[in-house]
Every structure is written in structure tokens, then in C-alpha cells.
Scaffold this motif. Structure first.
Motif, mmCIF file in Angstrom:
data_model
loop_
_atom_site.group_PDB
_atom_site.id
_atom_site.type_symbol
_atom_site.label_atom_id
_atom_site.label_comp_id
_atom_site.label_asym_id
_atom_site.label_seq_id
_atom_site.Cartn_x
_atom_site.Cartn_y
_atom_site.Cartn_z
ATOM 1 N N HIS A 120 0.644 -0.825 -0.033
ATOM 2 C CA HIS A 120 -0.206 0.406 -0.070
ATOM 3 C C HIS A 120 1.045 1.540 0.116
ATOM 4 O O HIS A 120 1.783 1.360 -0.221
ATOM 5 C CB HIS A 120 -0.789 -0.197 1.110
ATOM 6 N N GLU A 156 -2.212 0.259 7.835
ATOM 7 C CA GLU A 156 -1.141 -0.361 6.813
ATOM 8 C C GLU A 156 0.059 -0.176 6.674
ATOM 9 O O GLU A 156 0.787 -0.459 7.250
ATOM 10 C CB GLU A 156 -2.485 -1.491 6.344
ATOM 11 N N HIS A 208 2.801 -7.242 4.584
ATOM 12 C CA HIS A 208 1.396 -6.681 4.635
ATOM 13 C C HIS A 208 0.779 -6.931 6.032
ATOM 14 O O HIS A 208 0.591 -7.729 6.590
ATOM 15 C CB HIS A 208 0.656 -7.602 3.452
ATOM 16 N N ASP A 220 -3.153 -6.933 6.879
ATOM 17 C CA ASP A 220 -4.652 -6.466 6.253
ATOM 18 C C ASP A 220 -6.020 -6.857 7.378
ATOM 19 O O ASP A 220 -5.053 -7.581 8.285
ATOM 20 C CB ASP A 220 -4.811 -7.580 5.273
ATOM 21 N N GLU A 243 -6.395 -7.388 -2.664
ATOM 22 C CA GLU A 243 -4.991 -6.169 -2.584
ATOM 23 C C GLU A 243 -5.318 -5.753 -4.382
ATOM 24 O O GLU A 243 -4.606 -5.184 -4.212
ATOM 25 C CB GLU A 243 -4.131 -7.026 -2.718
#
Ligand code: ZN
Length: 416
Positions: A197, A212, A266, A268, A299
């Protein structure tokens, strides 16, 4: 009036045989002139199309007759130059707009005999194919170009070959395919870390406000420092700040650095709040379970957050070579995932069935072993707590560094 009458009247009107001869010569020369004009009339180029993403682009352009392209590469910026005979371009400006690997398309007349098409690329690339093909269903020919994101070294290599062969140009397609990337050269084991991200795409958010994109960046920076201490690696990041990056751009960066390993980080959220623990994902057409599928779907939406239209461009040609490389790469991804789980098991908690798989777009480099690590889930308060704890993150980074060391050692032992 009959035909005979005309002949007679012609003779009668007093045209001499010599005059007829002159007329004939005039007529023949007229025909010859128009013939020579036809062959020197400019080629007509139309229907320019390009499709693909930051890692692969296919360019197609149609011609009224067979073109004889000569092409070469230029650096600073990275460009593909295609010289054609005098050409009249009828191209739709919309089709020339920057997309994927190509940031700019220009064309025009170079001199009386030559017209030129120039494609500027986002970064180093190689030409996988540059062919002229006869159209099957319509008259004319088409030029087909396949470009692939590559490293600076591979681009320089292609430049070198081009200088050796014909001075500055070559007409035959090179066989500089993906497989050539495996050619032996002195290069340190290279890891590309991808903090998930960034920018407009914040990723998931924890119950206590943890975002995140910030956690993945903080962790990636720690992991980079750890790797720099622990071994003779080249370590790169896809981003080092709060910045939006397309998924295919992340893959392109991995290819640009000829990564031996790509690790996407990640943290999440997941539908069931009770679920927690680190998970390692590898690429697969079919997801291991519904949660993995849902996660990959979310994603893969990342690009849409930035208003980017995703061209789901299936490679038209099933390329056997690419397929073989993909399969080999997949094997490496699987073995790294397994050893990573072994390391994480002893230091941080794992989810049940910690090795899962789904169709993550960010894992799609055909020649770079790639995994996506969910350090934990922000939907779970205990996981969120841990992710905010520098000690816990240190342990997780140690585990990943250990797994990288084992993988790098095995790769080097096998001859790079
Ligand atoms: Zn994520």
C-alpha cells in the motif's frame, strides 16, 4: 460506326506513323512514371495500438504493404527507435497516450527516405520480439513489438550487441528473452522488499487506528537494516516513503533490480476477528481457501483506488520459454515460503495453515521468486498490539532475515 471506320478515319485524318510512335513512347513513359511513383509512395501506417502494463507491453501497427523496419536502442532516457521507409502515419492520438512501460510515443519524418517512430520507456527494457507479419484477414502487414521491463545491465548488454553487429542498427529480432537474465554474471544476491500500500491507498486499518501502509513501511525499513547487517546482499525497496505505487510498478522495480527474491509486506484485516497470526502467501491461479481469495481480491483492487483502469491483458501467446521459467520460479517461491514459515513458527505466532495461495497481482513476475507476508491481521486486537511493538517486529524481521540467508546460500550453492 464500326471499329474499321475509326481506324480508317484515323489514317485519313493524316496522323503519321512517326506521330503514333511518339504517342506510344509518351504513353509508355506515363505508365512507367506512375509505376515508379507507386513504389516510392510513402508507406501507410495506421491502427497503432499498445497494451500491457509496467512489466510487459505489446505494440502493434498496421501497414498497407510490407515495411522494412530497422531498430535500435538509445539510453538517457531508455528508448526504442524504429526507422522505416518514408511513411505516412495516420494514428489516433488517444492510442499514443502513455501507458504501462511506455511513457511517450513520437513519430515523424527524419529525411526524404526515412520516417521514425520513437517509444520512450519508464526504465530499462529489452525487446523480446520485433516482427513484421502478414495480416491474415485483411490486406497489408503489421509490425508487432514485445517489450519487457529489464535491468540496466540487460539494457546495456542489448546496446552492446547492437553496437557490435551493424554499427548502429539491426533488422533481425534478437533472442534476448527472459531466459537470458540467467546468464552468469557477478551479482550479489538481491532482495526487493515491497511495503504494501501507500499514498492514497492506506490499506487496512486496525481497531486502535493503526494504518497498514505505515506499519508495512516501518517494518520494511527495519527488515532492510537487518538484511544489510546479516549478509552480502543488495537490498532495495519498492517505496521508502508514503507514496502510491501501482502493483505492476512494484513488479517492474523487482525486474529492474534483477531481484532474486521479492517480499511483499502486509498486515491486512480479515473477516473473522478471531483469526490471527502470520501467513505466507504464494501465487496461484486457484486460491487455497475463501479467505485467501478475498484477500487477493482486495489487494488487487489497490490500483483502482487511484482511479487506474486495469487492463486485464492476458498474454496472447502461450510462450513455452516463459512458462518454463514461471514454473521454475514458482518452485523457488514455494521453497522460500516453506523455510520462512519454519523460521516464523519459532518466533512469532502463525495462523493455522500458514502457507496459503491466491492470485495476487503483485506476485506475478515470471522470473522473480515472490512471496507476500501477512505479518498479522489488523482486524485482531492482539495482532495489532504486536505489530506496534518494536521488539516483536525485530523478532519477525530476524526470522525473515534467517530464511533469506538460507535461501540465498542454497541459490549460490546451486550456482547463482
Ligand atoms: Zn495489504
Amino acid at each position: 460506326m464500326s471499329l474499321a471506320d475509326i481506324k480508317c478515319s484515323g489514317v485519313r485524318s493524316g496522323i503519321s506513323p512517326a506521330a503514333i510512335g511518339r504517342l506510344l513512347i509518351f504513353a509508355v513513359s506515363l505508365i512507367l512514371m506512375s509505376l515508379s511513383q507507386a513504389s516510392s509512395a510513402p508507406l501507410e501506417a495506421r491502427d497503432y495500438k499498445m497494451a500491457g502494463d509496467a512489466t510487459h507491453m505489446r505494440v502493434v501497427m498496421n501497414f498497407d504493404r510490407e515495411p522494412e523496419p530497422k531498430w535500435f536502442l538509445l539510453r538517457g532516457p531508455h528508448r526504442l527507435v524504429i526507422d522505416l521507409g518514408q511513411t505516412k502515419f495516420t494514428l489516433d492520438a488517444k492510442e499514443l497516450k502513455a501507458r504501462g512501460l511506455v511513457t511517450n510515443v513520437r513519430y515523424g519524418q527524419l529525411d526524404e527516405e526515412t520516417s521514425r517512430l520513437i517509444l520512450t520507456s519508464k526504465g530499462p527494457f529489452t525487446i523480446e520480439k520485433l516482427d513484421v507479419l502478414q495480416n491474415e484477414d485483411t490486406p497489408g502487414y503489421r509490425l508487432v513489438i514485445d517489450m519487457a521491463a529489464a535491468s540496466e545491465r540487460q539494457f546495456e548488454e542489448a546496446l552492446g550487441i547492437q553496437a557490435q553487429t551493424t554499427g548502429s542498427t539491426e533488422t533481425t529480432p534478437t533472442t534476448d528473452r527472459l531466459g537470458k537474465a540467467a546468464a552468469p554474471h557477478n551479482k550479489r544476491f538481491t532482495v526487493v522488499i515491497d511495503p504494501g500500500h501507500g499514498g492514497i491507498d492506506g490499506g487496512a486499518e486496525g481497531l486502535n487506528g493503526t494504518v497498514e501502509k505505515s506499519i508495512t513501511l516501518a517494518f520494511a525499513l527495519e527488515l532492510r537494516a537487518k538484511l544489510a547487517q546479516s549478509g552480502p546482499y543488495n537490498v532495495y525497496m519498492t517505496r521508502e516513503r508514503d507514496q502510491f505505487l501501482r502493483l505492476d510498478e512494484r513488479v517492474r522495480i523487482a525486474r529492474e533490480h534483477e531481484a532474486d527474491l521479492f517480499i511483499s509486506i502486509h498486515a491486512d484485516t480479515i473477516r473473522l476477528k478471531g483469526i490471527r497470526g502470520a501467513t505466507v502467501y504464494t501465487l496461484s491461479d486457484r486460491a487455497s481457501d475463501a479467505e485467501a481469495q478475498a484477500l487477493a481480491d482486495r489487494e488487487n483492487l489497490s490500483d483502482q483506488l487511484a482511479g487506474i483502469e486495469i487492463e486485464e491483458e492476458k498474454q496472447e501467446v502461450a510462450d513455452i520459454l516463459v512458462d518454463l521459467i514461471r514454473r521454475e520460479t514458482h518452485g523457488f517461491s514455494m521453497s522460500f515460503a516453506r523455510s520462512l514459515i519454519g523460521e516464523l513458527e519459532s518466533t512469532v505466532g502463525l495462523i493455522n495453515n500458514p502457507h496459503r495461495f491466491a492470485g495476487f497481482r503483485v506476485l506475478k513476475a515470471p522470473d522473480v521468486p515472490s512471496v507476500l507476508v501477512e505479518l498479522g491481521y489488523l482486524s485482531n486486537p492482539e495482532d495489532e498490539e504486536q505489530l506496534r511493538d518494536p521488539d516483536w517486529r525485530g523478532k519477525a524481521a530476524d526470522s525473515i532475515a534467517n530464511a533469506v540467508a538460507a535461501f540465498a546460500a542454497a541459490k549460490m550453492a546451486a550456482g547463482g
